[in-house]
Design a protein around this motif. Structure first.
Motif, mmCIF file in Angstrom:
data_model
loop_
_atom_site.group_PDB
_atom_site.id
_atom_site.type_symbol
_atom_site.label_atom_id
_atom_site.label_comp_id
_atom_site.label_asym_id
_atom_site.label_seq_id
_atom_site.Cartn_x
_atom_site.Cartn_y
_atom_site.Cartn_z
ATOM 1 N N ASN A 30 1.785 10.878 21.440
ATOM 2 C CA ASN A 30 3.249 10.865 21.395
ATOM 3 C C ASN A 30 3.763 11.415 22.708
ATOM 4 O OD1 ASN A 30 3.646 9.941 18.672
ATOM 5 N ND2 ASN A 30 2.837 11.904 18.019
ATOM 6 N N ILE A 74 13.916 9.141 25.856
ATOM 7 C CA ILE A 74 12.898 8.125 25.635
ATOM 8 C C ILE A 74 11.701 8.731 24.921
ATOM 9 C CG2 ILE A 74 11.401 6.434 26.774
ATOM 10 C CD1 ILE A 74 13.364 6.641 29.187
ATOM 11 N N SER A 75 11.201 8.014 23.915
ATOM 12 C CA SER A 75 10.009 8.441 23.192
ATOM 13 C C SER A 75 9.126 7.232 22.942
ATOM 14 C CB SER A 75 10.401 9.069 21.853
ATOM 15 O OG SER A 75 9.251 9.366 21.106
ATOM 16 N N ARG A 76 7.808 7.445 23.015
ATOM 17 C CA ARG A 76 6.860 6.350 22.825
ATOM 18 C C ARG A 76 5.612 6.891 22.131
ATOM 19 N NH1 ARG A 76 5.017 2.743 27.827
ATOM 20 N NH2 ARG A 76 6.904 1.654 27.291
ATOM 21 N N VAL A 88 1.275 0.102 22.277
ATOM 22 C CA VAL A 88 2.498 0.837 21.947
ATOM 23 C C VAL A 88 2.882 0.459 20.521
ATOM 24 C CG1 VAL A 88 4.909 1.203 22.524
ATOM 25 C CG2 VAL A 88 3.251 0.844 24.345
ATOM 26 N N LYS A 90 5.227 2.438 18.633
ATOM 27 C CA LYS A 90 6.594 2.870 18.340
ATOM 28 C C LYS A 90 7.259 3.294 19.648
ATOM 29 C CE LYS A 90 8.984 6.170 15.356
ATOM 30 N NZ LYS A 90 8.798 7.312 14.457
ATOM 31 N N GLN A 91 8.471 2.835 19.856
ATOM 32 C CA GLN A 91 9.223 3.221 21.050
ATOM 33 C C GLN A 91 10.691 3.287 20.689
ATOM 34 O OE1 GLN A 91 8.250 1.525 24.948
ATOM 35 N NE2 GLN A 91 10.357 0.840 25.059
ATOM 36 N N GLU A 92 11.317 4.363 21.086
ATOM 37 C CA GLU A 92 12.742 4.534 20.833
ATOM 38 C C GLU A 92 13.418 5.091 22.079
ATOM 39 O OE1 GLU A 92 13.717 6.520 17.180
ATOM 40 O OE2 GLU A 92 11.840 5.858 16.273
ATOM 41 N N LEU A 112 11.525 -0.573 19.681
ATOM 42 C CA LEU A 112 10.486 -1.389 20.306
ATOM 43 C C LEU A 112 10.836 -2.875 20.262
ATOM 44 C CD1 LEU A 112 7.696 -1.400 21.637
ATOM 45 C CD2 LEU A 112 6.698 -1.556 19.361
#
Length: 150
Positions: A30, A74-76, A88, A90-92, A112
């Protein structure tokens, strides 16, 4: 003696099975700074200021290149299974934009599915000059330097 050999064999097989199963489990990484939904809900468009946003969410992951009044959180989440290419999962991205008075103008979330794939170009930019062989590079400077320390 026979029971000891059976126990040793059992523990070896159990250990190898555990190691095999552990090696096949995906590694999950994460990365980034994603605000909690309850913190994000406290941000009010037209009321909250940059200071309020910083107090609630912390500093942004990034600030837009051409507009310092656009903040990105940003989070991935990336999963890697054994030797396969990381994926990848999950990406937000939360975009918060501010107006001239430093009040929140826009809060938008991207996931995503909203992303677009960018294919890099394989074209090469030509450069000036000429290509040298390794021998030209090694022997090209012989005799070019003068003794200036005299």
């Amino acid at each position: 003696m026979d029971s000891r050999l059976k126990r040793f064999t059992f523990f070896c097989v159990a250990g190898l099975t555990a190691a095999y199963l552990a090696a096949c489990s995906p590694q999950i990484a994460n990365r980034g700074n994603l605000p909690e939904p309850e913190d994000l809900a406290q941000i009010k468009v037209g009321q909250s200021t940059k200071g309020d946003v910083t107090d609630l969410l912390g500093t942004p992951s990034s600030v837009a290149t051409f507009d310092p009044n656009v903040w990105l959180y940003i989070s991935r989440q990336v999963e890697t299974l054994a030797f396969f290419k990381p994926e990848v999962t999950k990406q937000e991205v939360v975009v918060i934009s501010f107006d001239a008075a430093n009040r929140v103008d826009l809060v938008k979330e991207y996931h995503l599915e909203d992303g677009k794939r960018v294919e890099p170009s394989d074209r090469v930019t030509p450069t000036a000059g000429r290509e040298l062989t390794i021998l030209q590079q090694l022997f090209g400077n012989l005799g070019r330097f003068s003794d200036t320390a005299k």
